[in-house]
Design an enzyme around this catalytic site. Structure first.
Site, PDB file in Angstrom:
ATOM      1  N   HIS A   1      -2.336   6.468  -2.794  1.00 37.73           N
ATOM      2  CA  HIS A   1      -1.444   7.553  -2.365  1.00 37.73           C
ATOM      3  C   HIS A   1      -0.039   7.055  -2.026  1.00 37.73           C
ATOM      4  O   HIS A   1       0.597   7.542  -1.091  1.00 37.73           O
ATOM      5  CB  HIS A   1      -2.075   8.363  -1.225  1.00 37.73           C
TER       6      HIS A   1
ATOM      7  N   HIS B   1       0.079   8.401   8.392  1.00 32.77           N
ATOM      8  CA  HIS B   1       0.923   7.209   8.550  1.00 32.77           C
ATOM      9  C   HIS B   1       1.921   7.452   9.668  1.00 32.77           C
ATOM     10  O   HIS B   1       3.123   7.617   9.414  1.00 32.77           O
ATOM     11  CB  HIS B   1       1.660   6.901   7.257  1.00 32.77           C
TER      12      HIS B   1
ATOM     13  N   HIS C   1      -2.630  -3.993  -1.242  1.00 30.25           N
ATOM     14  CA  HIS C   1      -1.215  -4.007  -0.906  1.00 30.25           C
ATOM     15  C   HIS C   1      -1.011  -4.511   0.513  1.00 30.25           C
ATOM     16  O   HIS C   1      -1.860  -4.342   1.379  1.00 30.25           O
ATOM     17  CB  HIS C   1      -0.549  -2.642  -1.082  1.00 30.25           C
TER      18      HIS C   1
ATOM     19  N   GLU D   1      -7.123   0.167   3.667  1.00 28.65           N
ATOM     20  CA  GLU D   1      -7.243   1.617   3.395  1.00 28.65           C
ATOM     21  C   GLU D   1      -8.419   1.936   2.472  1.00 28.65           C
ATOM     22  O   GLU D   1      -8.907   3.062   2.448  1.00 28.65           O
ATOM     23  CB  GLU D   1      -5.962   2.143   2.733  1.00 28.65           C
TER      24      GLU D   1
END
Lengths: 135, 281
Positions: B12, B59, B193, B240
């Site tokens: 996302h 976030h 990431h 995540e």
């Protein structure tokens, strides 16, 4: 009292894991960054940064890190990247620009590294692997 | 009776939303990413889910450091796209399914998964980018959305095993809802990431591809991955990926792989995407 054992994620190099200890330490930094989600607050901060920060009870170190945009130091002092990136957005920076600054690369160097497949995990798993590096 | 028809797994990355909103999809860099979702858009148009349960993370948008719920289920009528500092994304308001959401909350809490019920929540790129990737840029989203926000910002997030079992409980809840609804469940975030600190930019395609393989054919293998392994191997923010396991848990153990896509990079992140369907029609 027993000594606290070392956290198992403490030996990942170049990484500050945002856990409850960091969260407590960085509460003010993160709540300051959170305030920047409102356009009025962004404007007030830009008009007088030091004055605006006073409301958030930062330590002198945290205040300096914010004012000087020391992105890694903000994380070490309890900031979290999803919060500090809001300060980046206030400065007109993209996420990638902030990431590049934290690695000490120029944005172009960083973007080129990503296009070439990113930073390899080889040699970047443990702090001991970074000890041979210069600086 | 409602039933879960498929699982959709996707990164996302916020820059994907920005590229779409700023009309950059035709640029070669972005075409490489968006091109990977063309088949998915065709697929979901055929499947036509009535409701999508979207497992995502906030976030630092709806939740600051004041309150950090581990699992928060959106039970409201609608969810407004948030201003994350660059102005809100120009996407439709997300319409919820409060009746099904309330039913899921009640069912899984009595099943011993202590969810937080949320009646007001602005939603950020974590939720809206997957919708954009799957549905493009419609005037209204074509189905109802139930957001399930998982904490992956403050360590520790829930374990992979906990996420997987919550998925099973959600499936049980959905399948005990009397209305005939076709439900898809989205697991979002990842893949490898790291966007924080001097190690930022870390990508581990080998880890990602093994994770995709495991989700498709041997989910238990992915369920067993420890937090420190995600963070060390797939980057601090690569953790995540535990959210994908909620969606995976809501499917059969054996599934059909409908589609897979993987590319590096989108901005700072490896993009992974998988569509799985239960075998029995």
């Amino acid at each position: 009292m027993m000594e606290k054992p070392e956290k198992e994620y403490a030996d990942i190099p170049g990484t500050t894991i945002f856990d409850a200890d960091q969260s407590r330490k960085g509460y003010g930094v993160n709540m300051f960054c959170m305030s920047l989600l409102k356009a009025d607050n962004r404007a007030a901060f830009k008009a007088n940064e030091a004055e605006y920060l006073k409301a958030f009870n930062l330590t002198p170190d945290q205040t300096e890190a914010v004012l000087k945009r020391q992105w890694n130091r903000m994380l070490e002092l309890g900031g979290n990247i999803y919060f500090t990136s809001k300060l980046g957005a206030t400065d007109g920076l993209s996420f990638q620009q902030v990431a590049a600054m934290m690695t000490g690369a120029t944005q172009q160097e960083y973007a080129d590294m990503m296009l070439a497949g990113g930073r390899s995990v080889e040699g970047n798993r443990r702090k001991s692997e970074w000890e041979h590096k210069n600086g | 009776m409602a039933k879960i028809v498929a699982g959709v797994f996707t990164s996302h990355v916020p820059a994907i939303g920005a590229a779409l909103d700023n009309g950059k999809t035709a640029e070669p860099y972005w075409q490489r990413v968006f091109g990977g979702y063309e088949k998915s858009k065709e697929w979901i148009e055929k499947v036509k889910p009535d409701v999508c349960i979207v497992v995502f993370n906030d976030h630092a948008t709806a939740f600051s450091v004041d309150i950090v719920p581990t699992f928060a289920l959106g039970c409201a009528e609608e969810f407004i796209p948030a201003d994350e500092g660059w102005g809100p994304r120009p996407v439709p308001v997300v319409k919820g399914h409060p009746e099904l959401a309330a039913h899921i909350a009640q069912s899984v809490i009595l099943d011993e998964f202590d969810l937080t019920v949320v009646n007001k929540m602005e939603v950020d790129h974590g939720l809206t980018v997957p919708l954009s990737l799957m549905f493009g840029q419609p005037a209204e989203w074509p189905c109802k959305i139930i957001p399930l926000a998982v904490n992956v910002v403050l360590f520790p997030p829930p374990t992979g095993n906990r996420c997987y079992n919550l998925g099973k409980a959600i499936r049980k809840a959905v399948e005990s809802y009397p209305e005939d609804l076709r439900v898809a469940i989205f697991g979002t975030g990842g893949m490898s990431h790291q966007i924080s600190g001097p190690r930022a930019g870390l990508i581990n395609s080998e880890f990602d591809k093994a994770f995709l393989d495991a989700l498709a054919t041997d989910p238990k293998k992915a369920v067993g991955i420890k937090h420190v392994e995600y963070m060390r191997e797939a980057g601090a923010e690569g953790i995540e990926m535990v959210m994908w396991l909620v969606a995976r848990g809501a499917l059969d153990e054996e599934v059909n792989e409908v589609y897979r896509f993987y590319t590096v990079p989108a901005s700072n992140t490896a993009v992974g995407h998988l569509i799985l369907e239960n075998k029995v029609a």
